[in-house]
Design a protein around this motif. Structure first.
Motif, PDB file in Angstrom:
ATOM      1  N   ASN A  20      -1.221   4.229  -1.215  1.00  0.00           N
ATOM      2  CA  ASN A  20      -2.553   4.049  -0.622  1.00  0.00           C
ATOM      3  C   ASN A  20      -2.412   4.190   0.897  1.00  0.00           C
ATOM      4  O   ASN A  20      -2.425   3.218   1.638  1.00  0.00           O
TER       5      ASN A  20
ATOM      6  N   SER B  88      -8.051  -2.735   1.842  1.00  0.00           N
ATOM      7  CA  SER B  88      -7.865  -2.803   0.397  1.00  0.00           C
ATOM      8  C   SER B  88      -8.719  -1.718  -0.244  1.00  0.00           C
ATOM      9  O   SER B  88      -9.661  -1.197   0.371  1.00  0.00           O
ATOM     10  N   ARG B  89      -8.375  -1.376  -1.470  1.00  0.00           N
ATOM     11  CA  ARG B  89      -9.200  -0.403  -2.199  1.00  0.00           C
ATOM     12  C   ARG B  89     -10.445  -1.066  -2.762  1.00  0.00           C
ATOM     13  O   ARG B  89     -11.288  -0.387  -3.328  1.00  0.00           O
TER      14      ARG B  89
ATOM     15  N   HIS C 297       0.835  -1.211   0.000  1.00  0.00           N
ATOM     16  CA  HIS C 297       0.000   0.000   0.000  1.00  0.00           C
ATOM     17  C   HIS C 297       0.866   1.256   0.000  1.00  0.00           C
ATOM     18  O   HIS C 297       0.572   2.218  -0.728  1.00  0.00           O
TER      19      HIS C 297
ATOM     20  N   PRO D  18     -13.419   2.920   3.035  1.00  0.00           N
ATOM     21  CA  PRO D  18     -12.114   2.281   2.807  1.00  0.00           C
ATOM     22  C   PRO D  18     -11.794   1.288   3.901  1.00  0.00           C
ATOM     23  O   PRO D  18     -12.381   1.308   4.975  1.00  0.00           O
TER      24      PRO D  18
ATOM     25  N   GLU E 292      -5.379   2.935   3.207  1.00  0.00           N
ATOM     26  CA  GLU E 292      -5.433   1.481   3.278  1.00  0.00           C
ATOM     27  C   GLU E 292      -4.268   0.931   4.108  1.00  0.00           C
ATOM     28  O   GLU E 292      -4.421  -0.056   4.834  1.00  0.00           O
TER      29      GLU E 292
END
Length: 1720
Positions: free
Chosen positions: A1253, A1491-1492, A1248, A1488, A1256
């Motif tokens: 991300n 994970s996306r 991530h 969220p 996440e």
């Protein structure tokens, strides 16, 4: 009838065949087919590309080839009978073709085109070989080019290196492993090195370095573009060394006519010369090509009066130069001729002509005139390398053009025997002459003649330059009006040797008149003999000759008249009493200078050499003559080698006692002279002399006596130079000794044989004496011993002529045995000693089995000593390599059991010890780079590995049996087994051999397998049951596991052809080793428990090998392990835990495949009713537990394989993240392996972070945080965490999570964690940290209010088809898009991640065919988040910045609407039949999260009626308007009001032109109301929402009234007008619809009537009533502070609008409008 073929076995397809007949085999042009049967014009067989597919094809479509068939029958092997290299090219090109196309696919375009070019070259070279029209040399050259290209291509395409010998692939079965290793090395460095076996052998024997390769310069005159001369010209080319100021070569002469063409018509396009024998030293000189132009014509070019036209003079014209340094690099790189233009400069003053080239080079421009740029000499140059024979062979076209060979002045660096030469180079330097009473100076021409003793002029003995024939006389060029001319003109005099003695040169001087007659008047002459009275030739120096007067009438018919005169000053001094009354008088004031240089192999200028050759003339001076031989130059000695040797031995025969030692010294001097590389090629001359011309039958006695005398004195003499020289000459001294003895024996029928043998034995005793001396304190003695050892192996062949092999071997053994056996005599002496042993091993003597048995023990003894002390490993490895090579060659013909036995006893243990030492050093990190000792290099390790493998390969079962029997105890056996298995393991772990040495690796694996099979019984016999030794068994199992997992044995990675080749030769060695492993495991019995769980991981690694048989053998072992642990502990928790851990690590490393998962499921069968597998199990109470465990492991394998596939490829981050999430959840939910779970949490977090991300990543780390507690429990070091308390780890994690939430702009998630930390700090009174965290929390609140955050879009993605990874296959997910990412961009991104996928163009659920197909289908569409009932979203005063976060975060429900028409579609108003299919997707986790994207857990599908859809649309629009107006009302948005303007315009204008008006038409129609009585409540709800929208729009317009810019007033007015129309339309519609609603009050009053609008908002406060009465005087600012749904504000908006409408309507009163206004 089909019959098997006998001769027609293989062919090439020459025409495409579609295979359209029954059982037809489709073929393409170029395919190779193997034929099995034939029948009436048809063949049956298969293509080598697909050997498993057999079929028929026409015989006429195939071109048959001859072949060799082995193992005839169904499994026969057919090899085409053609040049092996042609076969290799064919198979290699077929293999390249597949890889070549992949280069283009992988965008390696540059390599793609390079490989294509090489493939085309190979095809062309192959065609040349097959043509059969090449000579042997051409064929060899073509093969060399082919191998270079094959190796280049294999290297760049990542294929195997091919070891070669003589350009052909070697058969590894026919050579030793050591030789195979060396061939791999040589092929790796250079293809050419693999063929230089002679050079390699010479260097091994310690012979002098190879002869330097000479260079040759090809000069070709293309044209001479000077058309202005108009006369014949001679052009001379030569090489000039500026630094030394001398000409280096002869001249190359070209004669051109006045038109510029060759004077000889046959030489058109053949004006070329080869300047030969240029050494490397010459190429480094400051070289220039000098070209001089001499014209032949009038005295002055532009003056026709100077001399009559019929008289021709040679006159200097111009000169051109070219610096070799400027062109050398260019012509060195090219393999063809390169053109150059040389400008021709003319001399300003003829007095400077002799040095015009130097002036041009030094750019003394005042002394020459530059030409026009368009004129010059056009020449081409090419540089050739090699000896002349090689150059002639490789360049036949050059020599077919009649190239002129132009030699160096003097001898080249290497004088070749048989190179007979007798050239005298004469340079006309200068002269000083009298004016002779003339007013102007003379024009002097010199004519040169060569005359024999009888006065005859020798014809063709003058050469002006190569390229033109020799002439009988030469006329020099004339320098105009110059009494002191300087010519510097060089001519060559190739005088026959038999005419040299007695010949002389005569120079005649003439004055060339330029008057009308043009006479050339003789006025003097000079002469010089070519050889002096003592027999020496004219010395190489400048000579000043006397000039004698004469006139035109003088004749030289009687040459004796002047030959008696002195020719020069030296001549005059030697005979001063010459009578003065002779005919010729010397001109005292005139002199003439010449210089000479002799290049002759037959004539000498050395007095000492002549004295030696004529020693009988002065017998009293013999001692002095022999002593002076050392001062004679080497060139002179090799020229007269045979004569000198004959002389020496004749002197020896004359008086042995007196001259013996001096003759011996002279002979030693000559022998050592031939060791020089310059004279190395004269060694064959010496050999020929010894064999054919030597006649000293008694010489051997004196030679042996002298040699022994020298050796015996070596212990006493301090200066040992002469002894060392004698030692260096040992080889040829023995040649003379043996040949002399052979001659004596022939002459005397073998007399004195015993005395000779005794003398030789005594000589060897002296040799042993010299070698046995302690030389540690005497450096000179060391050199003597070294010289002796260097020469010693060269005498073996000579001794074999007189002694038997055994006798010579005994001599040698005694000599080698006399050397000190301890390694203490110094490193340099160690090296010499080992080099002598190495050359002994390489000698012919060692090739005899009977001598090897004698010599091998002493050789092995010395090697053993050095290996034991780790000294001189490189040389020792070379010796061993040679021994193994010889033994392997011998083993093909005779038995070598005894020699191998010796080597096993002496070497095996020390070889293992040496290898362990080398490998440990190579692994050690202590050695600084660049300072590593040679023993630590990969090369030395490879040498010793190949030696060990060679020995093991030669060992048979007898050798292994004796080896095992020779161990005195089990401890010795254990030590040996541990050593050899450790070496084998290191051999596989360290990758001693490079990846592309596949042949070497396979052979190594085969030898290891064979050795293990021999050693296994010893292990089983000695170390089981009571004598069980865990260390040995563990080492064995580790070795077996490493062996099976070797990359080189993974046949699945090879092409089908290579796989078949390996299987045919070795079989699948993995399977063999696995059977061996299984057998040994079964032999363990109860000791198996010692390897549980330790060997689970390694054995699991074996099962991951993609070979079915290996897996089937290994899988039962796991059942066995589980059974033994169950017996011992009552469960198999250890096996279970270890199995899962190792599965995870092994598969994550990239091992395993899809079939492995299914195969692992076979374990479940082991717990079923299969007695054959469970015979030893008495009671299985753990069957159910085992099946459950294996099922779980199988499911884990599915996820692990997906994870592995994603990680190892160029997969996108999304796929890797999704796969990791899938695996992480499995570890948590099903297997409950907390440690593995935490590891994957951190792997996922790192992914991530790499993908940025951050939100996440925070949620992922939060998983670990939640597992921890606020306790002081100590935690061990784990991953990157140090050893610390649980509290501190949780605190650190919390800070990190907060930081990631901050970077992801999800401050709302970080704030609770800040509070959590604050509570902990506060409870611990850590106010400093508390202050920090509170400030951070405050900062997060500020960020929420101040920083702009984008609302992401969400997309639903369906992955359909069996080609998707397991964790995606036939599942649907909702994905949180990136910032600014819209549907089209997201769709492109997904198709980029799955390039093979097909995008589905409809949102319908896929059918079963799509779900089960072997393809990939993607279904993507946008979805809308449906937040759970969050209170904050219902609060109007909450800023939208806050609300927006809760609308798109912590969402599990997502909605997708699909419109459709139910029933007949109303063309006038589609809203009547427009239904909505509303799909709600419920996810497994809210977004969220970690994970996306998350998988859809549940789908809810409802159909929304048109009326319900209308309610929803209006309600959403009202909410949007309310929010926007509220923001402007509370000044959250200020400044630009464009957004408000556009929104209001969009709603009002749509309502006028459609929108709400369409809903009115559809649902407020009496007919609809009557036909849908059940919708009464919904219609009322829609009416209320529309009324509410009117209220909201009114408020919005009021706000807009205040904020609008004056320039935008027209827009505002337009909005007011349209709003009035909208209201009136709505009022009318409401009235009509209300008439049709049941239960409606006829008076029209009620809460739902237009009159009741105000009442619907609740009772009005007194302030509202006051405000209503004062609305005309109120301003908009007053109401901007009121809430949006305040009755006062609503009343104000209606009042404002009413006044605007009234103003508008006053001009055009309308009854309907007035009635509407009255109602309001």
């Amino acid at each position: 009838m089909w019959t098997p073929t006998e001769d027609e076995k293989i062919g090439v397809v020459i025409c495409n065949f579609r295979g359209s007949v029954t059982q037809g085999l489709a073929l393409e042009v170029g395919e190779t087919v193997q034929i099995l049967e034939k029948c009436e014009g048809w063949y049956r067989g298969f293509s080598t590309r697909k050997p498993n597919v057999k079929g028929v094809f026409p015989a006429s479509y195939v071109h048959l080839k001859k072949a060799i068939v082995t193992n005839r029958g169904p499994h026969e092997t057919v090899v085409p009978l053609e040049d092996p290299i042609v076969t290799e090219v064919t198979s290699t090109l077929q293999e390249w073709a597949l890889l070549w196309k992949q280069l283009y696919v992988k965008h390696k375009v540059d390599l793609f085109y390079k490989v294509r070019h090489v493939m085309m070259e190979l095809i062309d070279l192959r065609r040349q070989l097959l043509s059969g029209h090449l000579t042997q040399d051409q064929s060899r050259d073509v093969k060399r080019h082919i191998t270079v290209r094959l190796d280049w291509g294999n290297e760049h395409l990542g294929l195997d290196l091919v070891p070669r010998k003589e350009f052909e692939m070697v058969d590894e079965d026919q050579i030793s492993v050591s030789d195979l290793y060396k061939m791999h090395l040589s092929s790796r460095h250079s293809v050419q090195q693999s063929t230089t076996q002679g050079d390699n052998a010479r260097q091994r024997h310690g012979e002098p370095c190879r002869v330097p390769v000479p260079h040759h310069l090809l000069v070709n005159l293309k044209s001479f573009t000077y058309n202005s001369i108009g006369e014949d010209t001679d052009i001379f080319f030569s090489l000039y060394d500026l630094r030394e100021g001398k000409t280096l070569s002869e001249k190359f002469m070209v004669r051109l006519n006045k038109n510029g063409g060759p004077k000889n018509p046959e030489k058109v396009d053949r004006l070329c010369a080869l300047f030969t024998d240029l050494s490397n030293k010459d190429m480094k000189r400051d070289l220039y090509i000098v070209s001089q132009v001499i014209r032949t014509g009038r005295m002055l070019l532009n003056d026709s009066k100077k001399g009559p036209p019929h008289v021709q003079y040679r006159r200097p014209y111009g000169c051109a130069v070219l610096a070799m340094s400027d062109v050398l690099q260019t012509i060195s790189e090219l393999k063809e001729e390169k053109d150059f233009v040389l400008k021709v400069y003319t001399c300003n003053n003829e007095n400077e002509w002799y040095q015009i080239h130097e002036n041009i080079i030094r750019k003394s421009s005042t002394k020459y005139t530059a030409p026009s740029t368009n004129y010059g000499l056009i020449i081409s140059l090419q540089l050739l390398r090699g000896d002349m024979e090689q150059v002639r062979r490789e360049n036949p076209l050059i020599f077919s053009r009649g190239v002129a060979i132009t030699r160096k002045l003097g001898f080249p660096d290497v004088i070749m025997p048989g190179d007979i030469r007798n050239d005298l180079y004469l340079t006309l330097e200068r002269g000083d002459f009298e004016r002779g009473g003339k007013s102007v100076q003379k024009n002097i021409e010199v004519t040169i003649y060569v005359l024999y003793a009888d006065g005859e002029i020798l014809k063709d003995c003058i050469s002006l330059g190569s390229g033109e024939p020799n002439v009988p006389e030469h006329r020099s060029f004339v320098l105009y009006h110059n009494n002191s001319p300087r010519w510097s003109e060089v001519i060559k005099l190739p005088i026959p040797i038999d005419r040299f003695r007695g010949s002389h040169l005569r120079f005649e001087f003439r004055h060339c008149s330029t008057k009308d007659k043009g006479e050339k008047k003789l006025f003097g002459f000079a002469f010089t003999p070519l050889m002096r009275e003592d027999g020496t030739t004219l010395s190489d120096e400048s000579h000043e000759l006397y000039v004698y007067k004469c006139d035109e009438n003088t004749t030289f018919s009687n040459h004796a008249l002047y030959l008696g005169l002195p020719c020069c000053k030296e001549d005059f001094n030697s005979c001063p009493n010459i009578p003065s009354s002779l005919i010729f008088q010397r001109s005292m004031k005139e002199t003439f200078w010449i210089s000479t240089q002799l290049s002759s192999t037959k004539l000498t200028q050395n007095v000492d050499l002549l004295a030696l050759l004529k020693w009988k003339a002065h017998p009293d001076r013999v001692m002095d003559i022999l002593g002076r031989l050392r001062h004679v130059s080497g060139e002179e000695i090799v020229k007269f080698l045979q004569d000198i040797l004959d002389t020496l031995f004749s002197i020896l025969d004359d008086n042995t006692d007196k001259y013996g030692p001096l003759v011996f010294q002279s002979l030693v001097f000559i022998i050592n002279l031939l060791r020089d590389s310059k004279y190395y090629h004269f060694r064959p001359v010496m050999d020929t002399y010894i064999q054919k011309h030597f006649a000293g039958a008694l010489a051997y006695k004196e030679l042996i006596r002298c040699l022994k005398w020298y050796m015996d004195r070596s212990a006493e003499v301090v200066r040992q130079d002469h002894i060392q020289e004698a030692m260096r000459a040992l080889e040829y001294l023995f040649k003379f000794i043996i040949q002399s003895r052979i001659l004596y024996s022939r002459a005397t029928c073998g007399m004195e044989e015993e005395q000779f043998r005794t003398s030789v034995q005594e000589l060897f005793q002296s040799i042993r004496f010299v070698l046995s001396l302690d030389s540690r304190n005497s450096e000179t003695l060391i050199f003597t011993q070294a010289a002796l050892l260097n020469s010693f192996p060269a005498i073996f062949d000579e001794l074999l002529q007189m002694f038997t092999v055994q006798e010579v071997a005994e001599f040698v053994r005694g000599t080698l045995g006399s050397m000190p056996s301890t390694v203490h005599i110094g490193q340099s002496m160690d090296v010499v000693k080992l080099q002598s042993i190495a050359r002994t091993v390489d000698s012919r003597l060692f090739s005899f089995p009977e001598s090897r048995r004698i010599l091998l023990p002493v050789v092995l003894h010395h090697i053993h000593l050095h290996l034991r002390q780790q000294k001189e490993l490189l040389i020792c490895s070379g010796i061993l390599s040679s021994i193994f090579s010889i033994i392997k060659t011998s083993s093909l013909d005779t038995s070598v059991q005894e020699e191998v036995e010796m080597m096993v006893e002496s070497l095996l243990d020390v070889l293992l010890q040496t290898l362990l030492s080398i490998m440990s050093k190579s692994q050690s990190q202590e050695a600084v780079r660049g300072q590593r000792c040679p023993q630590c290099t990969a090369e030395i390790a490879g040498e010793y590995v190949s030696c060990l493998l060679s020995l093991l390969r030669q060992m048979t079962d007898i050798h292994f049996q004796h080896l095992m029997e020779n161990f005195q105890s089990k401890d010795e056996l254990k030590e040996f087994l541990l050593k050899i298995m450790c070496v084998f393991r290191n051999l596989m772990k360290l990758s001693i051999f490079p990846r592309d040495w596949n042949i070497m690796r396979l052979l190594t694996s085969n030898i290891i397998l064979t050795t293990v099979q021999y050693l296994s019984p010893a292990l089983h016999k000695n170390f089981t049951e009571a004598d069980f030794d865990f260390k040995v068994w563990n080492s064995y199992f580790s070795l077996a596991v490493l062996y099976i997992n070797q990359p080189s044995l993974q046949l699945e990675n090879l092409s089908p052809a290579k796989r078949k080749k390996v299987l045919d030769k070795y079989g699948d060695m993995r399977v063999m080793m696995t059977y061996e492993l299984f057998s040994m495991w079964q032999n363990l019995g109860e000791n198996k428990i010692h390897f549980i769980p330790g060997m689970i991981g390694p054995f699991l690694g074996v099962t991951l090998v993609p070979q079915v048989e290996v897996r089937n053998i290994m899988i039962p072992i796991f059942h066995d392990m589980m059974d033994w642990e169950q017996r011992k502990n009552g469960n198999f928790k250890q096996v279970e835990a270890e199995l899962i851990d190792k599965l995870d690590s092994l598969v994550s490393e990239g091992k395993g495949d899809e079939n492995y998962r299914e195969l692992f499921g076979l374990l479940t069968q082991l717990f079923g009713p299969y007695p054959s597998l469970l015979e030893k199990i008495e009671q299985e109470t753990w069957r159910e537990t085992g099946i459950s465990f294996v099922t779980s492991v199988t499911r884990l394998m599915e996820r692990l394989l997906d994870y592995r596939d994603c990680m190892k490829g160029d997969e996108t981050e999304n796929k890797k993240i999704g796969c990791t999430v899938n695996l992480l959840n499995f570890y948590k939910s099903e297997i409950n392996k907390e440690e593995m779970y935490i590891r994957y949490i951190h792997k996922l977090c790192d992914m991530h972070l790499q993908a940025e991300n951050y939100t996440e990543a925070a949620f992922t780390l939060l998983l670990y945080w939640e597992l921890l507690h606020w306790d002081e429990r100590p935690l061990k070091e784990f991953l990157h965490y140090p050893a610390q308390t649980e509290w501190h780890r949780k605190e650190g994690l919390c800070r990190k999570v907060i930081h990631y939430f901050n970077k992801g702009k999800c401050w709302e998630y970080g704030i609770p964690l800040c509070r959590e930390l604050a509570f902990q700090y506060e409870s611990l009174y850590d106010y400093q940290s508390l202050s920090w965290i509170r400030k951070m929390e405050a900062a997060y609140y500020d960020n929420i209010m101040e920083q702009q955050r984008l609302e992401p879009e969400f997309f639903r993605v369906g992955f359909y088809g069996r080609k998707f990874p397991f964790f995606l296959r036939n599942k649907e997910f909702v994905c949180r898009g990136h910032d600014y990412e819209r549907l089209e961009a997201f769709q492109q991104r997904m198709l980029g991640e799955f390039p093979q996928a097909i995008a589905m163009q409809h949102p319908n659920q896929p059918d079963e065919a799509i779900l089960q197909c072997d393809a990939q289908y993607l279904q993507i569409y946008a979805v809308t988040p449906v937040p759970d009932s969050v209170t904050v979203l219902q609060m109007d005063r909450v800023p939208d910045r806050i609300k927006s976060f809760y609308r798109v975060n912590n969402v599990r429900r997502f909605r997708y609407d699909r419109p459709f028409h139910k029933g007949p579609k109303d063309r006038d108003n589609e809203f009547k039949s427009l239904w909505i299919e509303r799909t709600t997707l419920i996810l497994t986790h809210p977004l969220p999260g970690i994970s996306r994207w998350f998988e859809v857990e549940k789908r809810e599908l409802v159909e929304v009626s048109p009326l319900e859809n209308a309610i929803s649309v209006v309600e959403n629009k009202n909410q949007e308007l309310r929010t926007l107006i509220s923001q402007y009302q509370h000044k959250q948005l200020h400044g630009n009001i464009n957004l408000l303007s556009m929104t209001l315009n969009g709603v009002i204008d749509a309502a006028v032109n459609g929108g709400i008006a369409r809903y009115q038409e559809a649902f407020f129609d009496k007919e609809y109301i009557t036909s849908h009585p059940e919708d009464t409540e919904k219609i009322t709800q829609l009416k209320d929402l529309m009324q509410e929208q009117v209220h909201i729009l009114g408020v919005g317009l009021a706000v807009h009234e205040k904020l609008v810019h004056p320039e935008m007033r027209p827009l505002h007015k337009k909005l007011i007008d349209q709003f009035q129309m909208m209201r009136s339309s709505l009022c009318h519609c409401f009235y009509v619809s209300l008439q049709g609603l049941p239960g409606l009050d006829k008076s029209g009053s009620g809460p739902n009537t237009p009159r009741g609008i105000l009442a619907t908002h609740g009772p009005m406060s007194p302030e509202s009533f006051k405000l209503m009465h004062r609305h005309r005087s109120a301003t908009p600012e007053t109401f901007l502070k009121c809430p949006l749904d305040s009755p006062a504000l609503i009343l104000f908006s209606y009042t404002l609008i009413h006044s605007s409408v009234c103003t508008t309507m006053s001009s055009k009163p309308h009854s309907g409008s007035l009635n509407m206004l009255k109602r309001f």
